[in-house]
Design a protein around this motif. Structure first.
Motif, PDB file in Angstrom:
ATOM      1  N   TYR A 123       0.834  -1.203   0.000  1.00 55.63           N
ATOM      2  CA  TYR A 123       0.000   0.000   0.000  1.00 55.63           C
ATOM      3  C   TYR A 123       0.868   1.252   0.000  1.00 55.63           C
ATOM      4  N   PHE A 124       1.898   1.254   0.840  1.00 59.86           N
ATOM      5  CA  PHE A 124       2.770   2.416   0.956  1.00 59.86           C
ATOM      6  C   PHE A 124       3.476   2.705  -0.373  1.00 59.86           C
ATOM      7  N   ASP A 125       4.020   1.669  -0.986  1.00 58.08           N
ATOM      8  CA  ASP A 125       4.744   1.844  -2.254  1.00 58.08           C
ATOM      9  C   ASP A 125       3.830   2.375  -3.350  1.00 58.08           C
ATOM     10  N   ARG A 126       2.647   1.814  -3.448  1.00 60.44           N
ATOM     11  CA  ARG A 126       1.716   2.255  -4.485  1.00 60.44           C
ATOM     12  C   ARG A 126       1.257   3.695  -4.246  1.00 60.44           C
ATOM     13  N   PHE A 127       1.123   4.056  -2.976  1.00 53.44           N
ATOM     14  CA  PHE A 127       0.683   5.410  -2.639  1.00 53.44           C
ATOM     15  C   PHE A 127       1.756   6.436  -2.988  1.00 53.44           C
ATOM     16  N   ILE A 128       2.988   6.183  -2.561  1.00 54.28           N
ATOM     17  CA  ILE A 128       4.049   7.170  -2.809  1.00 54.28           C
ATOM     18  C   ILE A 128       4.418   7.237  -4.287  1.00 54.28           C
ATOM     19  N   ALA A 129       4.131   6.157  -5.028  1.00 48.91           N
ATOM     20  CA  ALA A 129       4.401   6.171  -6.471  1.00 48.91           C
ATOM     21  C   ALA A 129       3.343   6.965  -7.222  1.00 48.91           C
ATOM     22  N   SER A 130       2.201   7.189  -6.574  1.00 50.49           N
ATOM     23  CA  SER A 130       1.096   7.896  -7.227  1.00 50.49           C
ATOM     24  C   SER A 130       1.072   9.380  -6.900  1.00 50.49           C
ATOM     25  N   ARG A 131       1.854   9.784  -5.879  1.00 43.92           N
ATOM     26  CA  ARG A 131       1.842  11.181  -5.457  1.00 43.92           C
ATOM     27  C   ARG A 131       3.264  11.696  -5.287  1.00 43.92           C
ATOM     28  N   PRO A 132       3.474  12.988  -5.538  1.00 39.89           N
ATOM     29  CA  PRO A 132       4.817  13.558  -5.343  1.00 39.89           C
ATOM     30  C   PRO A 132       5.247  13.442  -3.887  1.00 39.89           C
ATOM     31  N   PHE A 133       6.502  13.085  -3.672  1.00 44.11           N
ATOM     32  CA  PHE A 133       7.029  12.962  -2.320  1.00 44.11           C
ATOM     33  C   PHE A 133       7.256  14.359  -1.745  1.00 44.11           C
ATOM     34  N   GLN A 134       6.651  14.640  -0.588  1.00 43.30           N
ATOM     35  CA  GLN A 134       6.724  15.969   0.014  1.00 43.30           C
ATOM     36  C   GLN A 134       7.878  16.041   1.009  1.00 43.30           C
ATOM     37  N   ARG A 135       9.003  16.536   0.532  1.00 45.19           N
ATOM     38  CA  ARG A 135      10.194  16.627   1.370  1.00 45.19           C
ATOM     39  C   ARG A 135      10.014  17.612   2.522  1.00 45.19           C
ATOM     40  N   ASP A 136       9.137  18.614   2.318  1.00 46.11           N
ATOM     41  CA  ASP A 136       8.944  19.632   3.345  1.00 46.11           C
ATOM     42  C   ASP A 136       7.997  19.172   4.451  1.00 46.11           C
ATOM     43  N   LYS A 137       7.465  17.957   4.311  1.00 43.76           N
ATOM     44  CA  LYS A 137       6.572  17.397   5.327  1.00 43.76           C
ATOM     45  C   LYS A 137       7.081  16.014   5.738  1.00 43.76           C
ATOM     46  N   PRO A 138       8.145  15.966   6.558  1.00 48.41           N
ATOM     47  CA  PRO A 138       8.741  14.678   6.936  1.00 48.41           C
ATOM     48  C   PRO A 138       7.802  13.772   7.715  1.00 48.41           C
ATOM     49  N   TRP A 139       6.758  14.348   8.288  1.00 46.75           N
ATOM     50  CA  TRP A 139       5.811  13.550   9.062  1.00 46.75           C
ATOM     51  C   TRP A 139       4.824  12.794   8.164  1.00 46.75           C
ATOM     52  N   MET A 140       4.741  13.215   6.881  1.00 40.12           N
ATOM     53  CA  MET A 140       3.751  12.623   5.982  1.00 40.12           C
ATOM     54  C   MET A 140       3.993  11.131   5.753  1.00 40.12           C
ATOM     55  N   SER A 141       5.272  10.736   5.603  1.00 41.84           N
ATOM     56  CA  SER A 141       5.564   9.318   5.364  1.00 41.84           C
ATOM     57  C   SER A 141       5.176   8.473   6.577  1.00 41.84           C
ATOM     58  N   GLN A 142       5.358   9.014   7.782  1.00 38.58           N
ATOM     59  CA  GLN A 142       4.978   8.265   8.985  1.00 38.58           C
ATOM     60  C   GLN A 142       3.465   8.140   9.088  1.00 38.58           C
ATOM     61  N   LEU A 143       2.757   9.204   8.794  1.00 37.73           N
ATOM     62  CA  LEU A 143       1.292   9.158   8.817  1.00 37.73           C
ATOM     63  C   LEU A 143       0.780   8.153   7.790  1.00 37.73           C
ATOM     64  N   THR A 144       1.380   8.157   6.603  1.00 39.60           N
ATOM     65  CA  THR A 144       0.997   7.196   5.567  1.00 39.60           C
ATOM     66  C   THR A 144       1.261   5.770   6.022  1.00 39.60           C
ATOM     67  N   ALA A 145       2.396   5.564   6.683  1.00 39.99           N
ATOM     68  CA  ALA A 145       2.748   4.224   7.165  1.00 39.99           C
ATOM     69  C   ALA A 145       1.739   3.724   8.191  1.00 39.99           C
ATOM     70  N   VAL A 146       1.342   4.593   9.117  1.00 40.54           N
ATOM     71  CA  VAL A 146       0.361   4.198  10.137  1.00 40.54           C
ATOM     72  C   VAL A 146      -0.957   3.822   9.474  1.00 40.54           C
ATOM     73  N   ALA A 147      -1.382   4.630   8.496  1.00 37.64           N
ATOM     74  CA  ALA A 147      -2.630   4.342   7.790  1.00 37.64           C
ATOM     75  C   ALA A 147      -2.547   3.024   7.035  1.00 37.64           C
ATOM     76  N   CYS A 148      -1.402   2.775   6.401  1.00 41.82           N
ATOM     77  CA  CYS A 148      -1.234   1.532   5.630  1.00 41.82           C
ATOM     78  C   CYS A 148      -1.226   0.305   6.540  1.00 41.82           C
ATOM     79  N   VAL A 149      -0.571   0.397   7.677  1.00 39.87           N
ATOM     80  CA  VAL A 149      -0.575  -0.716   8.631  1.00 39.87           C
ATOM     81  C   VAL A 149      -1.983  -0.971   9.147  1.00 39.87           C
ATOM     82  N   SER A 150      -2.697   0.103   9.448  1.00 45.25           N
ATOM     83  CA  SER A 150      -4.067  -0.036   9.931  1.00 45.25           C
ATOM     84  C   SER A 150      -4.950  -0.715   8.895  1.00 45.25           C
TER      85      SER A 150
END
Length: 270
Positions: A123-150
């Motif tokens: 889920y995480f890989d497909r999500f980040i491949a579909s959207r630009p990676f936001q370097r200015d929001k380092p918390w975004m990848s962690q939030l995405t990871a929590v959502a994907c695990v859930s």
């Protein structure tokens, strides 16, 4: 909520994995070479030795000529993404590695199945491949990871921890439940609600059910395949291999590993 401790060996799986098994040019040749002991050079220049183990699973017509298997192969590209150098950079690679390691730590903490972790990473890989990676929001990848695990836990597990309880193992950021829920909806919509992708585990499961494997050695085979798969998913390079290729290479490696284990046990018992 009862937490399950995972064996230390499983928490720290071995990283020794032969890259030559993933050479697509020699893939079909590997499957057709019965018992060859010759060494050959693969596309990456690695030297590989063909296993002499009688591949009763992979060489069986009953395994390959099967409607279910054909269906898996035909569908696997629909939910597969290759995160190549063209769409990744150092920041994304570091963030993904950190996320995958965190997902595996959550898996170990709650005793989730291997498939739950694989789904979360998918889920995480497909999500980040579909959207630009936001370097200015380092918390975004962690939030995405929590959502994907859930989401993965809701798909695969019978008991799912509360959203706040999922944020374990030294998370840098702690999010409110409503924030995670909004992220879950964003992930679901981005992935087109395709939450049951074809993974290498799909092929492991197929071979177990197809052949009715029930002995201790068979379950050892499955456990080793899953453990090996988990040990390499943090490496971005492995995202570019289709699930069928990754599963077959994993099974070939484990078959060879089990063969040597059986020979060793036989020698020591004499």
């Amino acid at each position: 909520m009862a937490l399950q401790e995972e064996p230390q060996e499983l928490q720290n799986p071995p990283m020794a994995f032969d890259p030559s098994l993933f050479c697509e040019e020699g893939f079909e040749e590997d499957l057709g070479d019965n018992g060859s002991e010759e060494e050959s050079e693969n596309c990456d220049g690695f030297s590989k030795k063909q296993s002499s183990f009688p591949l009763i699973f992979l060489e069986s017509d009953m395994f390959w000529e099967n409607d279910e298997l054909s269906s898996l192969i035909s569908k696997e590209e629909q939910t597969h993404v290759c995160i190549s150098g063209e769409i990744s950079d150092g920041s994304l690679m570091a963030a993904r590695k950190e996320v995958v390691e965190w997902i595996l730590s959550v898996k170990a903490h709650y005793g989730f199945s291997s498939l739950t972790a694989i789904l979360a990473v998918n889920y995480f890989d497909r999500f980040i491949a579909s959207r630009p990676f936001q370097r200015d929001k380092p918390w975004m990848s962690q939030l995405t990871a929590v959502a994907c695990v859930s989401l993965a836990a809701k798909v695969e597990e019978t008991h799912v921890p509360l959203l706040l309880d999922l944020q374990v193992e030294e998370t840098k950021y702690v999010f409110e439940a409503k924030t995670i829920q909004r992220m879950e909806l964003l992930v679901l919509s981005t992935l087109g609600w395709r939450m049951n992708p074809v993974t290498p585990n799909s092929y492991f499961d197929h071979i177990i059910r197809r052949f009715g494997l029930k002995s201790h050695l068979h379950w050892e085979f499955l456990w080793r395949c899953e453990r090996l798969l988990l040990s390499v998913i943090a490496d971005l390079r492995f995202t570019c291999y289709l699930p069928s290729v990754l599963a077959t290479a994993t099974m070939l490696y484990v078959i060879d590993e089990i063969e040597h284990l059986i020979l060793w046990n036989t020698k020591t018992s004499l």
